[in-house]
Design a protein around this motif. Sequence first.
Motif, PDB file in Angstrom:
ATOM      1  N   VAL A 110      -4.508   3.661  -7.441  1.00 53.40           N
ATOM      2  CA  VAL A 110      -5.677   3.764  -6.472  1.00 53.40           C
ATOM      3  C   VAL A 110      -6.315   5.116  -6.652  1.00 53.40           C
ATOM      4  N   GLY A 111      -5.420   6.268  -6.653  1.00 55.94           N
ATOM      5  CA  GLY A 111      -5.949   7.332  -6.725  1.00 55.94           C
ATOM      6  C   GLY A 111      -6.420   7.690  -8.095  1.00 55.94           C
ATOM      7  N   VAL A 112      -5.956   7.537  -8.977  1.00 50.57           N
ATOM      8  CA  VAL A 112      -6.350   7.645 -10.474  1.00 50.57           C
ATOM      9  C   VAL A 112      -7.788   6.790 -10.507  1.00 50.57           C
ATOM     10  N   ILE A 113      -7.915   5.554 -10.095  1.00 48.93           N
ATOM     11  CA  ILE A 113      -9.178   4.911 -10.285  1.00 48.93           C
ATOM     12  C   ILE A 113     -10.295   5.350  -9.381  1.00 48.93           C
ATOM     13  N   GLU A 161      -2.199  10.300   0.473  1.00 51.14           N
ATOM     14  CA  GLU A 161      -1.276  10.182  -0.807  1.00 51.14           C
ATOM     15  C   GLU A 161      -2.303  10.075  -1.783  1.00 51.14           C
ATOM     16  N   MET A 162      -3.232   8.763  -1.736  1.00 46.61           N
ATOM     17  CA  MET A 162      -3.978   8.462  -2.620  1.00 46.61           C
ATOM     18  C   MET A 162      -5.125   9.665  -2.952  1.00 46.61           C
ATOM     19  N   ASN A 163      -5.680  10.120  -1.776  1.00 44.41           N
ATOM     20  CA  ASN A 163      -6.388  11.377  -1.978  1.00 44.41           C
ATOM     21  C   ASN A 163      -5.906  12.464  -2.727  1.00 44.41           C
ATOM     22  N   ALA A 212       0.853  -1.213   0.097  1.00 44.65           N
ATOM     23  CA  ALA A 212       0.156   0.103   0.021  1.00 44.65           C
ATOM     24  C   ALA A 212       0.854   1.473  -0.069  1.00 44.65           C
ATOM     25  N   ARG A 213       2.177   1.024   0.532  1.00 41.68           N
ATOM     26  CA  ARG A 213       3.281   2.201   0.493  1.00 41.68           C
ATOM     27  C   ARG A 213       3.714   2.658  -0.837  1.00 41.68           C
ATOM     28  N   ALA A 214       3.664   1.656  -1.760  1.00 38.63           N
ATOM     29  CA  ALA A 214       4.442   1.527  -2.903  1.00 38.63           C
ATOM     30  C   ALA A 214       3.643   2.941  -3.800  1.00 38.63           C
ATOM     31  N   ARG A 215       4.479   3.674  -4.285  1.00 33.92           N
ATOM     32  CA  ARG A 215       4.102   4.732  -4.987  1.00 33.92           C
ATOM     33  C   ARG A 215       3.129   4.331  -6.401  1.00 33.92           C
ATOM     34  N   TRP A 216       3.504   3.199  -6.905  1.00 38.15           N
ATOM     35  CA  TRP A 216       2.541   2.785  -8.155  1.00 38.15           C
ATOM     36  C   TRP A 216       1.308   2.448  -7.969  1.00 38.15           C
TER      37      TRP A 216
END
Length: 237
Positions: free
Chosen positions: A17-20, A84-86, A8-12
Amino acid sequence: MLSSRRLARARWVQKTVGVIAAEYLRFVHLTSRTVTVPGDIYERAGADLPVIIAMWHGQHFMAPFIKKDGHKAKTLISRHRDGEMNAVAAEWLGVETIRGSGNHGGEFHQKGGVSAYFQMLNALSEGYNVALTADVPKVSRVVGPGIIRLARDSGRAIYPVALASSRRKVMDNWDRTTINLPFSLIAGVVGDPVRVTAKASESELEDARVTLEAALNAATERAYAIADRKAEDSPRG
């Protein structure tokens, strides 16, 4: 093997997840009908721009879609993993981000609060509307002092905003995080602006805090009443 926490900490992963999430929110927006109260809020707020936009935690996911073309906007997002995802989602939807979060104990430096505070002041001075959640982490629906001080130090008005959708999933957590669902009626309600003078006393700051809290609660109640078609001015059909 990677643990789920490390993954979950991986940037990719965070970016994916953020884009989805952003595209899901866009789908909700495109398949829903939006009602804004008051209907002429953009004209009313025009003379106050840029403004501080206040919302409650967990009720803010559709906020990127209230930005009009030509308006510049930044939003405060925490440095937490979920933040980060937000942040990826907000930026994908055209809203710039400021990273940091408030602390109800006042120790802003622990979460990048000092830097974030000055970034918000700078953004407002540069003509950006700045959006942030008004309640402090883990204390739902209680306005923290930070947003009131931001209004005092920037000279900008705070506009309380609530967004509610007729179809939604409410999570059982501290801020009642609400996942907006497609094919909804979405109600956006904006309360009267809260203004704080540069020389406001501590008691005046507290009065402004209480006023904003009441305004956010009233806007939220009305937004849900309209979305659920329980208000007299709710659209029919």
